[in-house]
Design a protein around this motif. Structure first.
Motif, PDB file in Angstrom:
ATOM      1  N   UNK A 108       0.830  -1.210   0.000  1.00 22.88           N
ATOM      2  CA  UNK A 108       0.000   0.000   0.000  1.00 22.88           C
ATOM      3  C   UNK A 108       0.862   1.257   0.000  1.00 22.88           C
ATOM      4  N   UNK A 109       1.960   1.243   0.771  1.00 23.00           N
ATOM      5  CA  UNK A 109       2.850   2.413   0.805  1.00 23.00           C
ATOM      6  C   UNK A 109       3.534   2.617  -0.544  1.00 23.00           C
ATOM      7  N   UNK A 110       3.915   1.521  -1.200  1.00 21.42           N
ATOM      8  CA  UNK A 110       4.544   1.630  -2.519  1.00 21.42           C
ATOM      9  C   UNK A 110       3.545   2.174  -3.537  1.00 21.42           C
ATOM     10  N   UNK A 111       2.314   1.657  -3.503  1.00 18.37           N
ATOM     11  CA  UNK A 111       1.278   2.138  -4.428  1.00 18.37           C
ATOM     12  C   UNK A 111       1.006   3.623  -4.207  1.00 18.37           C
ATOM     13  N   UNK A 112       0.965   4.059  -2.930  1.00 16.79           N
ATOM     14  CA  UNK A 112       0.759   5.481  -2.627  1.00 16.79           C
ATOM     15  C   UNK A 112       1.875   6.339  -3.203  1.00 16.79           C
TER      16      UNK A 112
ATOM     17  N   UNK B 238      10.194   7.036   0.382  1.00 19.62           N
ATOM     18  CA  UNK B 238       9.668   5.950   1.204  1.00 19.62           C
ATOM     19  C   UNK B 238      10.848   5.157   1.755  1.00 19.62           C
ATOM     20  N   UNK B 239      10.696   4.676   2.984  1.00 16.44           N
ATOM     21  CA  UNK B 239      11.769   3.900   3.595  1.00 16.44           C
ATOM     22  C   UNK B 239      11.208   2.737   4.391  1.00 16.44           C
ATOM     23  N   UNK B 240      11.812   1.577   4.227  1.00 20.12           N
ATOM     24  CA  UNK B 240      11.421   0.395   4.979  1.00 20.12           C
ATOM     25  C   UNK B 240      12.605  -0.064   5.817  1.00 20.12           C
ATOM     26  N   UNK B 241      12.307  -0.541   6.994  1.00 23.70           N
ATOM     27  CA  UNK B 241      13.351  -1.126   7.828  1.00 23.70           C
ATOM     28  C   UNK B 241      13.598  -2.567   7.384  1.00 23.70           C
ATOM     29  N   UNK B 242      14.798  -3.038   7.607  1.00 27.09           N
ATOM     30  CA  UNK B 242      15.102  -4.419   7.282  1.00 27.09           C
ATOM     31  C   UNK B 242      15.983  -4.529   6.061  1.00 27.09           C
ATOM     32  N   UNK B 243      16.023  -5.747   5.504  1.00 28.63           N
ATOM     33  CA  UNK B 243      16.899  -5.997   4.363  1.00 28.63           C
ATOM     34  C   UNK B 243      16.233  -6.936   3.362  1.00 28.63           C
ATOM     35  N   UNK B 244      14.891  -6.778   3.196  1.00 28.89           N
ATOM     36  CA  UNK B 244      14.185  -7.639   2.258  1.00 28.89           C
ATOM     37  C   UNK B 244      14.048  -6.953   0.905  1.00 28.89           C
TER      38      UNK B 244
ATOM     39  N   UNK C  31      11.469  -5.586  -0.464  1.00 29.13           N
ATOM     40  CA  UNK C  31      10.709  -4.339  -0.440  1.00 29.13           C
ATOM     41  C   UNK C  31      11.646  -3.153  -0.213  1.00 29.13           C
ATOM     42  N   UNK C  32      12.700  -3.361   0.567  1.00 21.92           N
ATOM     43  CA  UNK C  32      13.677  -2.290   0.805  1.00 21.92           C
ATOM     44  C   UNK C  32      14.367  -1.924  -0.502  1.00 21.92           C
ATOM     45  N   UNK C  33      14.726  -2.941  -1.318  1.00 18.41           N
ATOM     46  CA  UNK C  33      15.367  -2.679  -2.599  1.00 18.41           C
ATOM     47  C   UNK C  33      14.433  -1.925  -3.535  1.00 18.41           C
ATOM     48  N   UNK C  34      13.151  -2.310  -3.550  1.00 18.47           N
ATOM     49  CA  UNK C  34      12.187  -1.608  -4.402  1.00 18.47           C
ATOM     50  C   UNK C  34      12.047  -0.163  -3.965  1.00 18.47           C
ATOM     51  N   UNK C  35      11.923   0.067  -2.643  1.00 11.81           N
ATOM     52  CA  UNK C  35      11.786   1.437  -2.132  1.00 11.81           C
ATOM     53  C   UNK C  35      13.008   2.270  -2.486  1.00 11.81           C
ATOM     54  N   UNK C  36      14.197   1.692  -2.307  1.00 15.23           N
ATOM     55  CA  UNK C  36      15.420   2.424  -2.640  1.00 15.23           C
ATOM     56  C   UNK C  36      15.497   2.742  -4.129  1.00 15.23           C
TER      57      UNK C  36
ATOM     58  N   UNK D 186      11.122 -10.148  -5.874  1.00 15.68           N
ATOM     59  CA  UNK D 186      12.516 -10.172  -6.299  1.00 15.68           C
ATOM     60  C   UNK D 186      12.653  -9.758  -7.759  1.00 15.68           C
ATOM     61  N   UNK D 187      11.747 -10.260  -8.597  1.00 17.72           N
ATOM     62  CA  UNK D 187      11.783  -9.900 -10.014  1.00 17.72           C
ATOM     63  C   UNK D 187      11.530  -8.422 -10.225  1.00 17.72           C
ATOM     64  N   UNK D 188      10.555  -7.867  -9.487  1.00 18.32           N
ATOM     65  CA  UNK D 188      10.232  -6.447  -9.611  1.00 18.32           C
ATOM     66  C   UNK D 188      11.392  -5.584  -9.141  1.00 18.32           C
ATOM     67  N   UNK D 189      12.031  -6.014  -8.040  1.00 14.52           N
ATOM     68  CA  UNK D 189      13.172  -5.274  -7.515  1.00 14.52           C
ATOM     69  C   UNK D 189      14.315  -5.245  -8.521  1.00 14.52           C
ATOM     70  N   UNK D 190      14.636  -6.388  -9.112  1.00 14.21           N
ATOM     71  CA  UNK D 190      15.737  -6.447 -10.070  1.00 14.21           C
ATOM     72  C   UNK D 190      15.391  -5.676 -11.335  1.00 14.21           C
ATOM     73  N   UNK D 191      14.134  -5.753 -11.764  1.00 14.07           N
ATOM     74  CA  UNK D 191      13.706  -5.022 -12.954  1.00 14.07           C
ATOM     75  C   UNK D 191      13.963  -3.528 -12.796  1.00 14.07           C
ATOM     76  N   UNK D 192      13.620  -2.962 -11.627  1.00 10.30           N
ATOM     77  CA  UNK D 192      13.793  -1.529 -11.437  1.00 10.30           C
ATOM     78  C   UNK D 192      15.249  -1.148 -11.173  1.00 10.30           C
ATOM     79  N   UNK D 193      16.017  -2.044 -10.615  1.00 10.82           N
ATOM     80  CA  UNK D 193      17.451  -1.759 -10.483  1.00 10.82           C
ATOM     81  C   UNK D 193      18.102  -1.657 -11.859  1.00 10.82           C
ATOM     82  N   UNK D 194      17.697  -2.544 -12.776  1.00 14.48           N
ATOM     83  CA  UNK D 194      18.225  -2.483 -14.137  1.00 14.48           C
ATOM     84  C   UNK D 194      17.687  -1.265 -14.876  1.00 14.48           C
ATOM     85  N   UNK D 195      16.443  -0.893 -14.595  1.00 18.53           N
ATOM     86  CA  UNK D 195      15.866   0.301 -15.218  1.00 18.53           C
ATOM     87  C   UNK D 195      16.636   1.544 -14.816  1.00 18.53           C
TER      88      UNK D 195
END
Length: 280
Positions: free
Chosen positions: A17-21, A35-41, A43-48, A112-121
């Motif tokens: 929900x926070x990512x969609x917002x 946006x910032x998430x705690x941890x190392x999952x 979702x943190x990579x997507x937010x970054x 994981x796929x979404x995170x890697x996709x945006x890192x490459x983007x």
């Protein structure tokens, strides 16, 4: 397992929900939010990745207003297009549904796929990317789609190994692959073929599908100068190619209604600007 599934669904649901917002804020032109998430999952990579893209877009906007550089505007357009693509909302919705069903493995795979996709983007802010990494981004996009469509599509690659390290402008293949899912699909299955080979001092890339194809009048309109936003992503990619490489390079489209579409992309193997940017 039910308790674990519930906890995963609840935690994942809040983060989604926070990512969609944040994505909706970007769509409205507000690139100042972060946006910032705690941890190392994942979702943190997507937010970054989103935070870095927002910063990159702000910098590009500043450069466009201060310098009036058309090339920067082109890169801004493609980053904005990738921040709020149609498939992103569908992907987040699918992730939310899978989380509610306790499909932890599929949720992890898609995140994981979404995170890697945006890192490459993002590509660390660089305009150029090797063809190998460009193809990797396409693969990540297709892996995300495969969770949704299962075995409803097949993908074939026929790439000359000698051109894998050729630097090209990023995001010139994925928009055409995405539009196959948006416009070409009919029936229960579809096949996609991506090819690449060297033609003298040029490289030829093709994205081929056996989808619905286009009628002759639709194809004529796409070949004219009056492009439309629904023209298989042609306008943005065509403009960026010509801005970077010149009018001798670009895109050609062939299509038969009921038989499929072929997108041909012609790029140079070597370019003075690329050598300068890559430090050669």
């Amino acid at each position: 397992m039910a308790v674990i599934g519930f906890l995963v669904a609840r935690i994942s649901g809040k983060k989604i929900k926070r990512i969609v917002y944040l994505v909706r804020s970007f769509q409205e032109g507000n690139f100042y939010k972060r946006i910032g998430f705690a941890g190392n999952d994942e979702f943190v990579y997507i937010a970054n990745s989103f935070n870095q893209m927002a910063t990159s877009i702000q910098d590009l906007i500043q450069n466009v207003y201060e310098q009036g550089i058309q090339k920067k505007q082109g890169e801004l357009d493609v980053l904005q297009a990738q921040i709020s693509p149609h498939f992103l909302y569908n992907t987040l919705s699918t992730i939310g549904s899978l989380a509610n069903l306790g499909e932890v493995e599929k949720v992890t795979q898609m995140v994981q796929g979404l995170s890697k996709f945006y890192r490459l983007t993002l590509n660390e802010g660089h305009v150029y990317i090797s063809l190998e990494k460009e193809l990797e981004q396409v693969r990540m996009y297709l892996e995300i789609q495969r969770v949704k469509y299962a075995d409803a599509f097949e993908v074939y690659y026929d790439i000359d190994p000698d051109i894998l390290q050729v630097p090209i402008i990023k995001l010139i293949l994925q928009p055409f692959v995405e539009n196959i899912f948006k416009h070409a699909w009919f029936g229960e299955t579809i096949a996609i073929r991506i090819t690449g080979k060297r033609l003298g001092e040029r490289i030829e890339l093709k994205v081929i599908d056996n989808g619905i194809g286009m009628r002759a009048d639709t194809l004529r309109n796409m070949r004219s100068s009056s492009f439309h936003s629904s023209s298989y992503g042609l306008r943005n990619v065509e403009e960026r190619i010509k801005l970077r490489y010149g009018n001798d390079f670009g895109i050609h489209i062939g299509s038969y209604f009921g038989a499929g579409t072929t997108v041909q992309i012609i790029l140079p193997v070597d370019n003075a600007e690329i050598r300068e940017v890559m430090g050669e």
